[in-house]
Design an enzyme around this catalytic site. Structure first.
Site, PDB file in Angstrom:
ATOM      1  CG  ASP A  82       5.963 -38.368  -6.244  1.00  0.00           C
ATOM      2  OD1 ASP A  82       7.065 -39.740  -6.851  1.00  0.00           O
ATOM      3  OD2 ASP A  82       6.564 -37.389  -6.221  1.00  0.00           O
ATOM      4  CG  HIS A 130       4.934 -33.039 -16.235  1.00  0.00           C
ATOM      5  ND1 HIS A 130       6.525 -34.464 -15.942  1.00  0.00           N
ATOM      6  CD2 HIS A 130       5.721 -33.015 -16.828  1.00  0.00           C
ATOM      7  CE1 HIS A 130       7.010 -34.267 -17.047  1.00  0.00           C
ATOM      8  NE2 HIS A 130       6.736 -33.144 -17.613  1.00  0.00           N
ATOM      9  CG  ASN A 133      18.096 -44.320 -15.856  1.00  0.00           C
ATOM     10  OD1 ASN A 133      17.306 -45.912 -16.370  1.00  0.00           O
ATOM     11  ND2 ASN A 133      16.599 -43.381 -15.940  1.00  0.00           N
TER      12      ASN A 133
END
Ligand code: APR
Length: 247
Positions: A109, A124, A218
């Site tokens: 992003d 990625h 998380n």
């Protein structure tokens, strides 16, 4: 023995960070969730709504490149107005606090760069870059939307998003940089990733085996939680600023 409080865990992580000069942070979609970026597997996640095999594989692109571009154009339209959140900003601030700091992200992003991070590795790829399927030229292209079937300005062949799709190998040069960073780090933070996609999923466990102190941040435990020294359950946009706050 009573479970350590989140405050206690954050204090411990802060102490570990204060005592070292080589830090790695690995991030996933969770760090961008508070900016409004949909995650992949959480509630309302992309792969709950769409089939990855129809949209994020080289086979899907060969089969129907218009559909794949429609999907990536939509993601670019969603991302374009969004901004980094305090989690991204905290990691950008951390960069200058350690002699060695490496941010490894699975996210495409571009929000880490927008927050000011520079010492980073994009595992990625990046949705704001395109690659020619003919001459392999890679360029930044921030047009929103792109043409339905964008073509290369140099050779005219079809462009594809410069991202890593399922079934594709990661760039070996990037993997080498990651391996060097993990080999040398003393503290690693694994932030906002579900730990289901390799090779990123096992990077924290590798660092731990190499002697690093590894902390997970998380909302919930992941398949690798037990392999780490610390699991801080909370929003990264709320936890990470504590790590850079003075005192
Ligand atoms: N703060 C911290 N963690 C969060 C937050 C938050 N605000 N919101 C969600 N999370 C956590 C979720 O609990 C989950 O464990 O972030 C994780 C997001 O997991 P996924 O959606 O599976 O995303 P990620 O792990 O980045 O996916 C890995 O899979 O689809 C491919 O290439 C894509 O890079 C991606 C890879």
């Amino acid at each position: 023995m009573a479970e350590q409080s989140n405050e206690g865990k954050i204090r411990l992580l802060k102490q570990k960070l204060a005592g070292c000069d080589n830090v790695v942070a690995l991030t996933g979609a969770g760090i961008s969730a508070e900016s409004g970026v949909p995650t992949f597997r959480g509630q309302g996640g992309l792969w709950r709504q769409y089939r990855a095999t129809d949209l994020a594989t080289p086979e899907a692109f060969a089969r129907d490149s218009r559909l794949v571009w429609e999907f990536y154009n939509w993601r670019r339209e969603v991302l374009a107005p969004l901004h980094p959140n305090p989690g991204h900003l905290a990691l950008a601030a951390m960069e200058s606090r350690f002699a060695h700091f490496t941010l490894i992200t699975q996210n495409i992003d571009g929000l880490h760069q927008a927050a000011g991070s520079r010492k980073m590795i994009e595992l990625h790829g990046n949705i704001w870059w395109v690659r020619c399927s003919g001459c392999e030229k890679v360029i930044e292209d921030r047009r929103v939307p792109l043409p339905e079937l964008p073509t290369c300005g140099a050779c005219g062949a079809l462009l594809r998003p410069h991202v890593v799709w399922f079934g594709e190998m990661l760039d070996p040069n990037i993997l080498e940089l990651v391996s060097q960073a993990i080999e040398a780090c003393q503290v690693m933070m694994v932030i906002g990733t579900s730990g289901v996609v390799q090779p990123a999923a096992s990077m924290g466990a590798t660092a731990r085996r190499r002697g690093a102190f590894v902390a997970e941040i998380n909302l919930e435990p992941t398949p690798y939680t037990g392999a780490y020294d610390l699991s801080i359950l909370g929003k990264s946009g709320e936890v990470l600023p504590f790590l850079v706050a003075s005192g």
